[in-house]
Design an enzyme around this catalytic site. Structure first.
Site: not given
Ligand code: GLN
Length: 498
Positions: A88, A163, A187
């Protein structure tokens, strides 16, 4: 399921990480040939998927050549010998662009490697590139990337989740056997569920965050994405373990998850958590119930439980995570990293840089977080959210007094359409309602593919465990993987869309 053994190429499934490592260690395959297969697959498929932001072909070829040299010299390159891995793009890679899918980091090349990157290299893995994400990991669909969305490998009109959507899509599409993501609120697990791969969020502190670009430091953890539980287990063991460079790193023995995969679930106490089933779509809920039935058939002691405090997780998270983000993202000021938009004085330059460099969701989080931390609102919002977090941790502790693991859905739905939730941030935030509780508690949790929804797209079942109890978690995950394979074999065409 991926087939194991060095001759995994006997069917049309891409090779598992374990099979590749075995073949490279024995000299049967070269790391150089393995990396070409991966780079070729990326070249063929990624223009459509857009899973990668940067393909590090030269770095990858050089790393593969060094591994082959090690094998020729009679030394062992390590447990991930020659295995291509996608990172990532919020993991720092020395000399290789690291953008967090944000304009504000455009052109930045970190002067150091994240600890996970060093550990991967020490284990013989080959980093092939950096994958797409929601800007600074804020989002659930990979649509918040300044470079445009990643597409779901089985349906290009849908999102891969987020994400860590780029890593999940790259693994699901067979471009690489392994990927790393970061999980602050789900994510790793949510995109794993949507793409039909395994995704793990380790216990907070088990994997070093050194070199992970910070989003919300009390929640962030790096975790594996893989096509099988066994591959995820090897990757977990490679990246886990104490790191003096991360002050929140735990100095505890690494859970030996690779040893427990065949142990079965006889006598394990599994709680099907109402809060992680109710409110999910009927087809997702049905898969969770089937998973619970299969565990019971395999000898687990399955019961239903309720952890009502989980209902407040989302609200607490959307105060705590933005609060921490507003502090962490203050460092992007036009001086230290990437983008600078010139202006007559420093304050105007800071403003112009941040206005041009950050996308809408990142700005929303910075504003929410600054508000929650400001004098007069701190007690009503931030401090209250912290108290809710404590209540949730205690509720988990009570549940784990009589249970080894909890079971539930990973995501309330299967992969949704591109654009569907962009206009409604709350609908997007709801995507993580089942994953957020484990981030708030710091506990490990993982998603395992378990059949498909009515739309033929993958469903993920989530296994949650107490801190440092990755072993029972992987034990249950391995049993679920076997059960899902048995169900798919029993139904012609039961594996859903390809
Ligand atoms: N979707 C969640 C957010 O927008 C989690 C994001 C993540 O785990 N990086 O904060």
């Amino acid at each position: 399921m991926t087939s194991e053994g060095a001759d995994a190429s006997r069917d049309d499934q891409p090779d598992s990480a374990l099979a590749i490592a075995a073949a490279v260690r024995s000299g049967e395959r070269t790391a150089a040939s393995v990396v070409e297969v991966s780079l070729g697959a990326i070249a063929a498929r990624d223009p459509e998927l857009h899973a990668f932001l940067h393909v590090a072909s030269d770095h990858a070829r050089a790393a593969a050549a060094a591994i082959d040299e090690t094998v020729r010299a009679g030394r062992d390159p390590g447990p991930l010998a020659g295995v291509p891995v996608a990172l990532k793009d919020n993991l720092c890679t020395r000399g290789v662009p690291t953008t967090c899918a944000s304009k504000i980091l455009e052109g930045w090349r970190p002067p150091y490697d994240a600890t996970v990157v060093t550990r991967l290299q020490d284990a013989g893995a080959v980093v092939v590139g950096k994958t797409n994400l929601d800007e600074f990991a804020m989002g659930s669909s990979t649509e918040n990337s300044c470079k445009g969305p990643t597409r779901h490998p089985m349906d290009p009109t849908r999102v891969p989740g987020g994400s860590s959507g780029g890593s999940a899509a790259a693994v699901a599409a067979g471009l690489v056997p392994l990927g790393l993501g970061s999980d602050t609120g789900g994510s790793v697990r949510q995109p794993a569920a949507l793409c039909g791969v395994v995704g793990v969020k380790p216990t907070y502190g088990v994997v070093s965050r050194y070199g992970l670009v910070a989003f919300a430091s009390s929640l962030d953890q790096i975790g594996p994405l893989a096509r099988s539980v066994a591959d995820a287990a090897v990757l977990f063991e490679v990246i886990a373990g104490h790191d003096p460079l991360d002050s929140t790193s735990l100095d505890e023995p690494v859970p030996r998850v690779t040893r427990v995969l065949e142990a079965g679930v006889e006598g394990l106490r599994v709680g099907v958590c109402n809060e992680l089933v109710e409110g999910t779509s009927p087809d997702v809920a049905r898969r969770v119930r089937e998973a619970a039935e299969d565990l019971a058939k395999a000898g687990a002691l399955v019961e239903e439980v309720s952890v009502p405090e989980m209902r407040f997780g989302l609200s607490a998270y959307y105060l705590i995570a933005p609060a921490e983000a507003s502090s962490n993202l203050a460092r992007y000021d036009g001086v230290r990293y990437g983008l600078r938009v010139d202006a007559p004085d420093v304050a105007a330059m800071n403003t112009a840089t941040r206005t041009a460099g950050f996308g809408a969701e990142v700005k929303r989080r910075i504003m929410l977080g600054t508000y929650a931390l400001s004098a007069g609102y701190y007690d009503a919002y931030y401090a209250k959210a912290q108290r809710v977090r404590t209540l949730l941790i205690r509720a988990f502790e009570r549940a784990y007094e009589r249970l080894d693991v909890l079971l539930g859905a990973t995501s309330p739905t299967t992969a949704f359409e591109i654009g569907e939730r962009v206009v409604d941030p709350l609908a997007m935030y709801m995507s993580d309602v089942c994953t957020i509780p484990s981030n708030l508690s710091g506990h490990p949790a993982m998603s395992v593919p378990f059949g498909t929804g009515e739309d033929g797209l993958p469903v993920g079942v989530q296994v949650l465990a107490p801190a440092l109890h990755e072993e029972p978690m992987f034990q249950v995950a391995a049993a679920l993987e076997r059960a899902a394979a048995a169900r798919a074999a029993a139904v012609p065409g039961g594996e859903g869309r390809r």
